[in-house]
Design an enzyme around this catalytic site. Structure first.
Site, PDB file in Angstrom:
ATOM      1  CG  HIS A   1     -14.587  31.352   9.908  1.00 49.50           C
ATOM      2  ND1 HIS A   1     -14.305  32.111   8.666  1.00 49.50           N
ATOM      3  CD2 HIS A   1     -13.876  31.732  10.859  1.00 49.50           C
ATOM      4  CE1 HIS A   1     -13.415  32.993   9.063  1.00 49.50           C
ATOM      5  NE2 HIS A   1     -13.157  32.489  10.162  1.00 49.50           N
TER       6      HIS A   1
HETATM    7  C1  UD1 Z   1     -10.188  30.960  14.173  1.00 55.86           C
HETATM    8  C2  UD1 Z   1      -9.754  32.334  14.457  1.00 55.86           C
HETATM    9  C3  UD1 Z   1     -10.434  33.170  13.567  1.00 55.86           C
HETATM   10  C4  UD1 Z   1      -9.884  32.957  12.143  1.00 55.86           C
HETATM   11  C5  UD1 Z   1     -10.269  31.344  11.924  1.00 55.86           C
HETATM   12  C6  UD1 Z   1      -9.829  30.947  10.589  1.00 55.86           C
HETATM   13  C7  UD1 Z   1      -9.451  32.920  17.050  1.00 55.86           C
HETATM   14  C8  UD1 Z   1     -10.157  33.719  18.128  1.00 55.86           C
HETATM   15  N1  UD1 Z   1     -10.305  32.968  15.880  1.00 55.86           N
HETATM   16  O1  UD1 Z   1     -11.413  30.589  14.261  1.00 55.86           O
HETATM   17  O2  UD1 Z   1     -10.222  34.394  13.757  1.00 55.86           O
HETATM   18  O3  UD1 Z   1     -10.662  33.468  11.179  1.00 55.86           O
HETATM   19  O4  UD1 Z   1      -9.404  30.520  13.039  1.00 55.86           O
HETATM   20  O5  UD1 Z   1     -10.204  29.435  10.515  1.00 55.86           O
HETATM   21  O6  UD1 Z   1      -8.553  32.670  16.960  1.00 55.86           O
HETATM   22  N2  UD1 Z   1     -12.175  22.811  14.841  1.00 55.86           N
HETATM   23  C9  UD1 Z   1     -11.754  21.537  14.214  1.00 55.86           C
HETATM   24  N3  UD1 Z   1     -10.566  21.313  13.529  1.00 55.86           N
HETATM   25  C10 UD1 Z   1      -9.418  22.275  13.813  1.00 55.86           C
HETATM   26  C11 UD1 Z   1      -9.662  23.503  14.478  1.00 55.86           C
HETATM   27  C12 UD1 Z   1     -11.016  23.861  14.907  1.00 55.86           C
HETATM   28  O7  UD1 Z   1     -12.698  20.659  14.283  1.00 55.86           O
HETATM   29  O8  UD1 Z   1      -8.276  21.967  13.206  1.00 55.86           O
HETATM   30  C13 UD1 Z   1     -13.275  23.207  15.201  1.00 55.86           C
HETATM   31  C14 UD1 Z   1     -13.356  22.968  16.906  1.00 55.86           C
HETATM   32  O9  UD1 Z   1     -14.729  22.312  16.976  1.00 55.86           O
HETATM   33  C15 UD1 Z   1     -13.284  24.409  17.590  1.00 55.86           C
HETATM   34  C16 UD1 Z   1     -13.814  25.160  16.269  1.00 55.86           C
HETATM   35  O10 UD1 Z   1     -13.729  24.382  15.201  1.00 55.86           O
HETATM   36  O11 UD1 Z   1     -13.890  24.146  18.777  1.00 55.86           O
HETATM   37  C17 UD1 Z   1     -13.352  26.710  16.241  1.00 55.86           C
HETATM   38  O12 UD1 Z   1     -11.881  26.643  16.305  1.00 55.86           O
HETATM   39  P1  UD1 Z   1     -11.200  27.771  16.786  1.00 55.86           P
HETATM   40  O13 UD1 Z   1      -9.568  27.422  16.645  1.00 55.86           O
HETATM   41  O14 UD1 Z   1     -11.595  27.947  18.146  1.00 55.86           O
HETATM   42  O15 UD1 Z   1     -11.720  28.943  16.021  1.00 55.86           O
HETATM   43  P2  UD1 Z   1     -11.849  29.117  14.579  1.00 55.86           P
HETATM   44  O16 UD1 Z   1     -13.662  29.341  14.468  1.00 55.86           O
HETATM   45  O17 UD1 Z   1     -11.328  28.395  13.667  1.00 55.86           O
END
Ligand code: UD1
Length: 360
Positions: A205
């Site tokens: 991820h």
């Molecule tokens: C975040 C953390 C990362 C951690 C990871 C665990 C930061 C900078 N990164 O990354 O350190 O290892 O969580 O999973 O805080 N999305 C969904 N549903 C959700 C959440 C996210 O669809 O419930 C999608 C969205 O398109 C979003 C993307 O995932 O834009 C990324 O989500 P985000 O919370 O920005 O970061 P992670 O990649 O999950």
């Protein structure tokens, strides 16, 4: 004394629960939980509350996804009124996600003391958003709870006063120790038609990896190569799923591939426990596999958790799949290293933290 716990993203839940639970026996300490909503899908959030028996958060900020600036700023503006209204004495944050730094930065300016679970870890790679979050959160924390010796040394180098640093062990491992009996009874393997040791477990991820179409292509080639002899189980993070679709990477023609949605904690850990090898770019899985002594190949150029490589069952392969294959083949040949469990990863970190906080 009033303590507010911040959770936001998936890995926060298992690090925070042991401290909340351990504080229950201290009369005079009132705890509340605030969920920022950084992760909001049921499979990324709700399932952890249910399985880890964490009480419903008193505050839910519902910030959702966005660029780093938007997400961080939203958390800050939403958390400030909560802090002003409830006036906690201590704010407890965990790990290195955007919720961690956003809540800490808001609280410190209101004169609230900050306790950081999983402090001191450093990848020394400032292109990782998590590294920036770690450095900044540590710089404004009053209680720095460290999981491994490298953390103590890193904080020393950063000039943090010894009196603020506590080597307590690993809360994520507390959760694993507590739920191991449940994990052992889980029927996940039957559900996916797997046998112990006959499958690889893979997760990806990190933006540095999954935002790169070339990486995704190499990843699919890697899966193809090993799927003749082993099943490949791949629970797909939402970011990875959407990038694979954009890059046109098609996994449908790989035999023996089990693609799943993000899994709950119990299901996922039962797959970790019986895997032949894990191939991942996660932070936490390096630690969980080390505790379970399951070989793990980490597809990153660095790790902020060096004890998992020096002592544990983790191999740091870099992002070149030729190197990843070298380590995987070493493990499959039975010539992998003998690993051990790092110091103080004994299921009692939450209790140690609670004892320190309750005295304040
Ligand atoms: C975040 C953390 C990362 C951690 C990871 C665990 C930061 C900078 N990164 O990354 O350190 O290892 O969580 O999973 O805080 N999305 C969904 N549903 C959700 C959440 C996210 O669809 O419930 C999608 C969205 O398109 C979003 C993307 O995932 O834009 C990324 O989500 P985000 O919370 O920005 O970061 P992670 O990649 O999950």
């Amino acid at each position: 004394m009033k303590i507010l716990f911040i959770v936001g993203a998936r890995p926060n839940f298992m690090k925070t629960a042991p401290v909340v639970n351990a504080l229950k026996k201290y009369a005079g300490v009132e705890c509340k939980i605030c969920h920022t909503g950084q992760h909001y899908d049921a499979k990324m959030s709700d399932v952890f509350f249910k399985q880890l028996e964490i009480s419903e958060p008193e505050y839910y900020l519902g910030v959702g996804s966005g660029s780093h600036a938007v997400q961080t700023a939203k958390i800050m503006t939403e958390i400030e009124p909560v802090l002003l209204e409830w006036k906690p004495d201590i704010l407890v944050v965990a790990g290195d996600v955007n919720s961690t730094i956003a809540a800490s930065l808001t609280a410190v300016k209101l004169g609230i003391r900050i306790a950081h679970i999983e402090s001191g870890l450093r990848s020394f790679d400032r292109t990782m958003p998590e590294e920036i979050n770690r450095i900044l959160t540590d710089a404004i924390s009053d209680y720095l709870f460290v999981t491994e010796i490298s953390g103590i040394n890193n904080l020393k180098k950063d000039g943090v006063d010894d009196s603020k640093v506590f080597f307590v062990g690993n809360c994520m491992i507390d959760t694993l120790v507590k739920f191991l009996p449940v994990i052992e009874k889980s029927d996940s393997l039957t559900q996916y038609n797997l046998k112990p040791q006959n499958y690889f477990l893979m997760t990806f991820h990190r933006p540095a990896n999954v935002d790169n179409p070339e990486f995704l292509l190499q990843l699919s080639e890697f899966m193809k190569e090993y799927s003749g002899d082993y099943k490949i189980v791949f629970p797909v993070h939402p970011r990875t799923r959407s990038n694979m679709e954009k890059a046109g990477v098609n996994l449908n023609d790989i035999n023996n591939l089990v693609l799943t949605e993000p899994l709950g904690y119990i299901e996922f850990m039962s797959l970790v426990k019986d895997a032949k090898v894990i191939v991942t770019d996660s932070g936490g899985i390096q630690e969980e596999s080390t505790f379970l002594k399951v070989p793990c190949v980490t597809v990153r150029d660095n790790t902020e958790r060096p004890v998992t490589v020096d002592v544990g069952s983790n191999y740091l392969a870099g992002t070149n799949f030729e190197n990843v294959k070298k380590y995987v083949d070493l493990i499959l040949s039975g010539k992998g290293k003998n690993s051990a469990i790092p110091e103080l990863w004994d299921g009692k970190a939450g209790e140690r933290i609670a004892e320190i906080l309750a005295k304040e």
